[in-house]
Design an enzyme around this catalytic site. Sequence first.
Site, PDB file in Angstrom:
ATOM      1  N   TYR A 121      38.251  35.209  40.767  1.00 13.38           N
ATOM      2  CA  TYR A 121      39.090  36.211  41.423  1.00 13.38           C
ATOM      3  C   TYR A 121      39.344  37.399  40.494  1.00 13.38           C
ATOM      4  CZ  TYR A 121      43.147  38.230  43.822  1.00 13.38           C
ATOM      5  OH  TYR A 121      44.018  39.076  44.460  1.00 13.38           O
ATOM      6  N   ALA A 127      37.624  38.435  37.890  1.00  9.90           N
ATOM      7  CA  ALA A 127      36.390  39.201  37.688  1.00  9.90           C
ATOM      8  C   ALA A 127      36.073  40.057  38.904  1.00  9.90           C
ATOM      9  CB  ALA A 127      35.236  38.252  37.385  1.00  9.90           C
TER      10      ALA A 127
END
Length: 275
Positions: free
Chosen positions: A162, A164
């Site tokens: 999430y 990233a």
Amino acid sequence: MGRLEGKNCIVTGAAGGIGLETTVLFAREGANVLMSDISGPSLARALAKVKELVPRAEKVETKITDVSNESNVKAMVEHLDSWGGVDVIFNNAGIMHGDDADAIDTPEQIWDLTQAINVKGVWFGSKHAVISMRKHGKKKGSIINTASVVALVGSATPQLAYTASKGAVLAMTRELAMRHAREGFRFNALCPAPLNTPLLQDWLGDDQAKRHRREVHFPTGRFGEAIEQAQAVLFLASDESSFVNGTDFVVDGGMTRCYVTPEGAPTEPPKNLAR
């Protein structure tokens, strides 16, 4: 005249949370709104809620869309051809999977699923919105992409895929803002703090330690509310933000500027939040 009078808007992830609250505000401000989500039953319930809250809405329709599928997104955007093309798109659909963890324990399929929805979905939405705006001769347009404060600071609880994905949304939004500025198409990234939405609450579950690791970083002593994000989206969608472009628009109650919660901070949201 409403702040979005006559504008044709798309909201993805519109069945709940920020997306639903944004749809209500858009409709109330005179916009024609296409509500998009992957769940047909959830969309139907959301549409009924919008009609209940904004009975005089000019035009609010729904479209089942998997934003990770480009042909789905293309069809969603082209749905507005008969309306005169897209003026505003809020690329809001996203997931935070319960199996998302750190670099060691995040399954590859969860990584790939998160990037497909959170990153490719924003790419596809932005791409086809620009195509529509050019096709219909728009001289201005607003594209708002949902990122997160975890694109700016590390997450207190591991959620690597999430985090990233939201960093990618932030970088992509900045580049698109520079690329299309001379066309009059503005791109901004909304960066919410953790909110009191079903997405977060389901993910936190009954893990009080995980919940506390997040709450301690809020000067306000509480999670944000979806309506508080929707009000920011309304500003970014409107002509009031005509010189706002390429921003990391942070709406976090001071979270990214705070070390720990001050003693005695309130823990309940205020009762007068206007919808």
